[in-house]
Design an enzyme around this catalytic site. Structure first.
Site, PDB file in Angstrom:
ATOM      1  CE  LYS A  90      -3.962  -1.780   2.643  1.00 44.82           C
ATOM      2  NZ  LYS A  90      -5.000  -1.605   1.605  1.00 44.82           N
ATOM      3  NE  ARG A 132     -11.095  -9.688  -2.018  1.00 48.06           N
ATOM      4  CZ  ARG A 132     -11.426  -8.776  -2.924  1.00 48.06           C
ATOM      5  NH1 ARG A 132     -11.745  -9.150  -4.155  1.00 48.06           N
ATOM      6  NH2 ARG A 132     -11.444  -7.507  -2.620  1.00 48.06           N
TER       7      ARG A 132
END
Ligand code: BES
Ligand code: MN
Ligand code: ZN
Length: 503
Positions: free
Chosen positions: A279, A353
């Site tokens: 990120k 996920r």
């Protein structure tokens, strides 16, 4: 914080501070009128001077009000009578409690629930008063020097005045429910606010174990056991971290034996740097909040156990870090999930996920009545809904409605998003059963679509809490959402709200 219920002549009540609501254009409320009368028009006189116009959240402290037993009287602006909804009511309570707390007023008597805010009823108003009060006096202090832990004499007792003695039962129940929700929210906030170097998967597991008691069993699965279960997706995320992953399972048995459990699954990612798909550094500190779903599972279980709700409830928290490392997932890697489905990891930052899908497959063994997962899953959900509503995804309308309603009633709203088949193809992969990302469009929806492929065997709903679990900027901190929504859902499902007068 202690809440006590008081009834009887208001002017005679002995208290350090009496809290009264005032509407715009200097209109007094029922309790305000009573005090005005007892003081022979003192309040009217003060208001006529124009120091308080009644704007929501404005405050005016009065001393030596004649004819009343209270040391002080705090006037709280509540806006226009017709516009007193939950939001305005919350603002008024928060302002009053904030001042009491800052001025180190240890005890007060609050009459605000008597204002009957729109759509809340007495039960709702009292419960909202309790949760808002707890929310406002909450302080995160765990990593501060002892002498910086202020204030020294915070608000400790908020007594609630009600005009009708016969309402006592309703009000007591409202306080009990509100206090339990507030405690659950505070736990979720505490865990969320802790930094990543303290709140690791092992730490979360410890805190869960500390919650263990007679009706609440806690079990921690280690990496070895997850390996044996075939949780290749979850373990692939934690491979890039020095902290071993944990699968935390809490089992509360308050319901009948054999009754199917409600299962809550919370993303417990204790720090999300993105992995090899690193990120950008701006605001990356906020990725310590990526375990807020897990924290809310612990908070909701605490509230349910506190209330002794007659339900069977299971909490599952897959917990890991997501960091770049020589052994971390790489874009293009393919892993096999516990379900047997293979996943091409095109972006290692879509890790939520990956840990959730194995936890969701694991849930099949409980024959659940329903599984609700909560996860700070996508930045796209924040873009869509901002910080006001959690994104709700559920294939079945009935369950969706039930959760939306729970959110409305608890003042912790969700908004439904589509889970149409049309979006599924965005997850197609040339090399595996699916990819872990679905491209730029509809990011929150394709994330939910991914999870839907692991939840075919039971009724399921997904809450994307990326926007609601914490606040940024000056107010930076965990919110404890969606503990209120979930507790409301459980109160409803367990029949605790069936008695009249509670809604
Ligand atoms: N934890 C983040 C989601 C997130 C991002 C929550 C910002 C709140 C604020 C999640 O693991 C993530 O990184 N998601 C990616 C998915 C993308 C790579 C498909 C995202 O939202 O950017
Ligand atoms: Mn991520
Ligand atoms: Zn994440």
């Amino acid at each position: 914080m202690e809440f006590k219920i008081k009834t009887g002549e208001l002017a005679n009540q002995k208290t350090p501070c009496l809290v009264l609501g005032v509407f715009e254009s200097r209109k007094l409320s029922g309790p305000g009128e009573a005090i005005d009368k007892a003081s022979e028009g003192h309040l009217t006189k003060v208001l006529r001077r124009g120091d308080l116009d009644g704007e929501t959240g404005r405050l005016l402290m009065l001393y030596d009000v004649p004819g009343v037993n209270s040391d002080r009287v705090l006037l709280v602006g509540c806006g226009k009578r017709k516009e007193l909804d939950r939001t305005a009511y919350r603002k008024a309570v928060a302002a009053a409690v904030g001042l009491l707390n800052e001025t180190q007023t240890v005890e007060a008597l609050c009459t605000l629930p008597e204002l009957a805010p729109d759509g809340l009823g007495l039960y709702g108003a009292v419960r909202e008063t309790a949760t808002t009060t707890l929310d406002k006096v909450y302080r995160y202090d765990q990593t501060r020097r002892e002498d910086k832990k202020a204030p020294k004499h915070p608000l400790k007792r908020l007594n609630l005045w009600v005009s009708k003695k016969q309402d006592r039962g309703t009000v007591e129940r409202a306080v009990r429910h509100g206090a339990a929700i507030g405690r659950g929210v505070a736990l979720a906030k505490d865990l969320g606010n802790l930094p990543g170097n303290i709140c690791t998967p092992a730490y979360l597991a410890e805190r869960a174990l500390a919650q263990q008691h007679q009706n609440l069993q806690v079990q921690i699965l280690e990496e070895q056991e997850m390996e044996a279960l075939g949780m290749g997706a979850l373990l692939s995320v934690s491979r890039g971290s020095r902290q071993p992953a944990k699968l935390i399972i809490l089992d509360y048995r308050g319901g009948e034996e054999g009754a199917k459990p409600i299962v809550l699954v919370g993303k417990g990612l204790t720090f999300d740097a993105g992995g090899i798909s690193l990120k950008p550094s701006e605001a990356m500190d906020e990725m310590k909040f990526d375990m807020c779903g897990g924290a809310s599972v612990l908070g909701t279980l605490l509230a349910a156990a506190d209330l002794g709700l007659p339900v069977n409830l299971i909490g599952v928290v897959p917990s890991s870090e997501n960091l770049p490392d020589g052994d971390a997932n790489k874009p293009g890697d393919i892993v096999t999930s516990m379900s047997g489905q293979t996943i091409e990891i095109l972006n290692t930052d879509a890790e939520g996920r990956l840990i959730l899908c194995d936890a969701l497959t694991y849930c099949e063994r409980f024959s659940p009545a329903v599984v609700i997962d909560l996860a700070t899953l996508t930045g796209a959900c924040v873009v869509a809904l901002g910080k006001h509503a959690s994104g709700l995804f559920a294939p079945e309308d009935e369950l969706a409605e039930e959760l939306l309603e729970a959110g409305d009633t608890a003042g912790d709203r969700a908004w439904r998003m589509p889970l149409w088949e049309d979006y599924q193809q965005q997850l197609d992969s040339n090399f595996a059963d699916m990819a872990n990302i679905g491209g730029r469009d509809a990011g929150a929806i394709t994330a939910a679509c991914f999870l839907s492929r692991y939840t075919k065997k039971y009724p399921w709903a997904h809450l994307d809490i990326a926007g609601t679990a914490w606040l940024s900027g000056k107010e930076k901190g965990a919110t404890g959402r969606p503990v209120p929504l979930l507790t409301q859902f459980l109160l409803r499902r367990s029949g605790e709200l069936a008695e009249s007068g509670t809604e």
